[in-house]
Design a protein around this motif. Sequence first.
Motif, mmCIF file in Angstrom:
data_model
loop_
_atom_site.group_PDB
_atom_site.id
_atom_site.type_symbol
_atom_site.label_atom_id
_atom_site.label_comp_id
_atom_site.label_asym_id
_atom_site.label_seq_id
_atom_site.Cartn_x
_atom_site.Cartn_y
_atom_site.Cartn_z
ATOM 1 N N SER A 209 -6.945 16.352 6.203
ATOM 2 C CA SER A 209 -8.194 15.604 6.093
ATOM 3 C C SER A 209 -8.677 15.527 4.647
ATOM 4 O O SER A 209 -9.231 14.505 4.229
ATOM 5 C CB SER A 209 -9.264 16.223 6.990
ATOM 6 N N GLU A 210 -8.436 16.566 3.866
ATOM 7 C CA GLU A 210 -8.824 16.544 2.458
ATOM 8 C C GLU A 210 -8.039 15.471 1.697
ATOM 9 O O GLU A 210 -8.611 14.661 0.963
ATOM 10 C CB GLU A 210 -8.583 17.911 1.820
ATOM 11 N N GLU A 211 -6.720 15.439 1.906
ATOM 12 C CA GLU A 211 -5.904 14.432 1.229
ATOM 13 C C GLU A 211 -6.227 13.025 1.736
ATOM 14 O O GLU A 211 -6.247 12.060 0.966
ATOM 15 C CB GLU A 211 -4.415 14.727 1.406
ATOM 16 N N ALA A 212 -6.530 12.903 3.033
ATOM 17 C CA ALA A 212 -6.902 11.604 3.590
ATOM 18 C C ALA A 212 -8.173 11.089 2.920
ATOM 19 O O ALA A 212 -8.276 9.901 2.599
ATOM 20 C CB ALA A 212 -7.102 11.702 5.100
ATOM 21 N N GLY A 213 -9.130 11.973 2.687
ATOM 22 C CA GLY A 213 -10.363 11.565 2.009
ATOM 23 C C GLY A 213 -10.089 11.040 0.611
ATOM 24 O O GLY A 213 -10.630 9.998 0.213
ATOM 25 N N GLU A 214 -9.230 11.715 -0.133
ATOM 26 C CA GLU A 214 -8.867 11.265 -1.485
ATOM 27 C C GLU A 214 -8.121 9.931 -1.425
ATOM 28 O O GLU A 214 -8.361 9.034 -2.237
ATOM 29 C CB GLU A 214 -8.013 12.323 -2.178
ATOM 30 N N TYR A 215 -7.234 9.801 -0.460
ATOM 31 C CA TYR A 215 -6.461 8.577 -0.280
ATOM 32 C C TYR A 215 -7.388 7.392 0.009
ATOM 33 O O TYR A 215 -7.245 6.320 -0.567
ATOM 34 C CB TYR A 215 -5.467 8.785 0.866
ATOM 35 N N VAL B 243 0.859 -1.182 0.000
ATOM 36 C CA VAL B 243 0.000 0.000 0.000
ATOM 37 C C VAL B 243 0.900 1.240 0.000
ATOM 38 O O VAL B 243 1.772 1.371 0.852
ATOM 39 C CB VAL B 243 -0.944 0.014 1.222
ATOM 40 N N ARG B 244 0.663 2.119 -0.968
ATOM 41 C CA ARG B 244 1.477 3.332 -1.102
ATOM 42 C C ARG B 244 1.132 4.336 -0.011
ATOM 43 O O ARG B 244 -0.027 4.536 0.332
ATOM 44 C CB ARG B 244 1.223 3.975 -2.469
ATOM 45 N N VAL B 245 2.172 4.967 0.524
ATOM 46 C CA VAL B 245 2.008 6.051 1.487
ATOM 47 C C VAL B 245 2.300 7.349 0.738
ATOM 48 O O VAL B 245 3.352 7.473 0.113
ATOM 49 C CB VAL B 245 2.978 5.890 2.682
ATOM 50 N N PRO B 246 1.386 8.318 0.785
ATOM 51 C CA PRO B 246 1.631 9.580 0.086
ATOM 52 C C PRO B 246 2.908 10.263 0.571
ATOM 53 O O PRO B 246 3.255 10.196 1.760
ATOM 54 C CB PRO B 246 0.404 10.429 0.437
ATOM 55 N N GLU B 247 3.607 10.909 -0.349
ATOM 56 C CA GLU B 247 4.843 11.610 0.014
ATOM 57 C C GLU B 247 4.597 12.690 1.050
ATOM 58 O O GLU B 247 5.472 12.994 1.855
ATOM 59 C CB GLU B 247 5.500 12.193 -1.230
ATOM 60 N N SER B 248 3.417 13.266 1.047
ATOM 61 C CA SER B 248 3.105 14.348 1.987
ATOM 62 C C SER B 248 2.779 13.840 3.393
ATOM 63 O O SER B 248 2.583 14.644 4.306
ATOM 64 C CB SER B 248 1.924 15.163 1.460
ATOM 65 N N VAL C 94 -5.584 -5.740 4.419
ATOM 66 C CA VAL C 94 -5.224 -4.596 5.253
ATOM 67 C C VAL C 94 -6.486 -4.019 5.884
ATOM 68 O O VAL C 94 -7.465 -3.746 5.188
ATOM 69 C CB VAL C 94 -4.532 -3.493 4.412
ATOM 70 N N ASP C 95 -6.455 -3.849 7.202
ATOM 71 C CA ASP C 95 -7.506 -3.110 7.900
ATOM 72 C C ASP C 95 -7.116 -1.645 7.861
ATOM 73 O O ASP C 95 -5.952 -1.297 8.140
ATOM 74 C CB ASP C 95 -7.638 -3.561 9.355
ATOM 75 N N ILE C 96 -8.066 -0.783 7.529
ATOM 76 C CA ILE C 96 -7.805 0.648 7.405
ATOM 77 C C ILE C 96 -8.666 1.390 8.422
ATOM 78 O O ILE C 96 -9.868 1.159 8.509
ATOM 79 C CB ILE C 96 -8.137 1.147 5.984
ATOM 80 N N PHE C 97 -8.028 2.278 9.156
ATOM 81 C CA PHE C 97 -8.722 3.141 10.105
ATOM 82 C C PHE C 97 -8.295 4.571 9.792
ATOM 83 O O PHE C 97 -7.111 4.822 9.551
ATOM 84 C CB PHE C 97 -8.320 2.813 11.551
ATOM 85 N N ALA C 98 -9.231 5.493 9.791
ATOM 86 C CA ALA C 98 -8.917 6.906 9.546
ATOM 87 C C ALA C 98 -9.574 7.721 10.641
ATOM 88 O O ALA C 98 -10.792 7.666 10.825
ATOM 89 C CB ALA C 98 -9.428 7.329 8.176
#
Length: 194
Positions: free
Chosen positions: A88-94, A58-63, A159-163
């Motif tokens: 939060s905006e980038e997390a939503g897109e991710y 799973v890719r992790v954004p550079e930011s 993968v379990d994902i939590f945000a």
Amino acid sequence: MRRALLVSVVAVVAVAAAVAGLFAYFADKALSDQAEKEKECCWAEGATPEWMSKVIGVRVPESAEDRRVGYKIGTRYDTGLLAFTLSSEEAGEYLVALNPGGAVTIDNLHPRPKDYKPDAPFARLGLPEPETIVKGMRLGGLCPGDVDSPEGRDTNHCVDIFAHEFKPGTTRIYLRSTIEPGVSPLPSPITSGS
């Protein structure tokens, strides 16, 4: 005579029940102690967010900021932990890019109790357990082949994902993956109890 026989049978049954109860108590205690030792044992040293990203695919954004990682060697399976923060905006897109087949993340409607301690806890990384958080918490997950985005196209394990939007405008992404033992090479030798 019958009364003496009945008393003897009752006594034997009572002793057998007491012995069985003691055996069950000590067996349960030994298993519980072993489980607690295993929770503290066998964390690989030297795991990095980049390494873990490749292991689970799973890719992790550079930011991404505040990157934290842990890799626990288990007896039946290993567990990879990866956490980082995004706006939060980038997390939503991710998260949209990681949603399989148009699925969406959901609210944590059935939180675990505050004292919940999974086998591979995020507390090891200095973070609260995401399963215990309700406010601002979203849950999801994916497995190999579920998504075709750069974020998850190379997923190797489920993968379990939590945000968790833990403060306005900032979201922490938690990733937990159960991995078949024998991922090679590990970042460095495992340590006992560290």
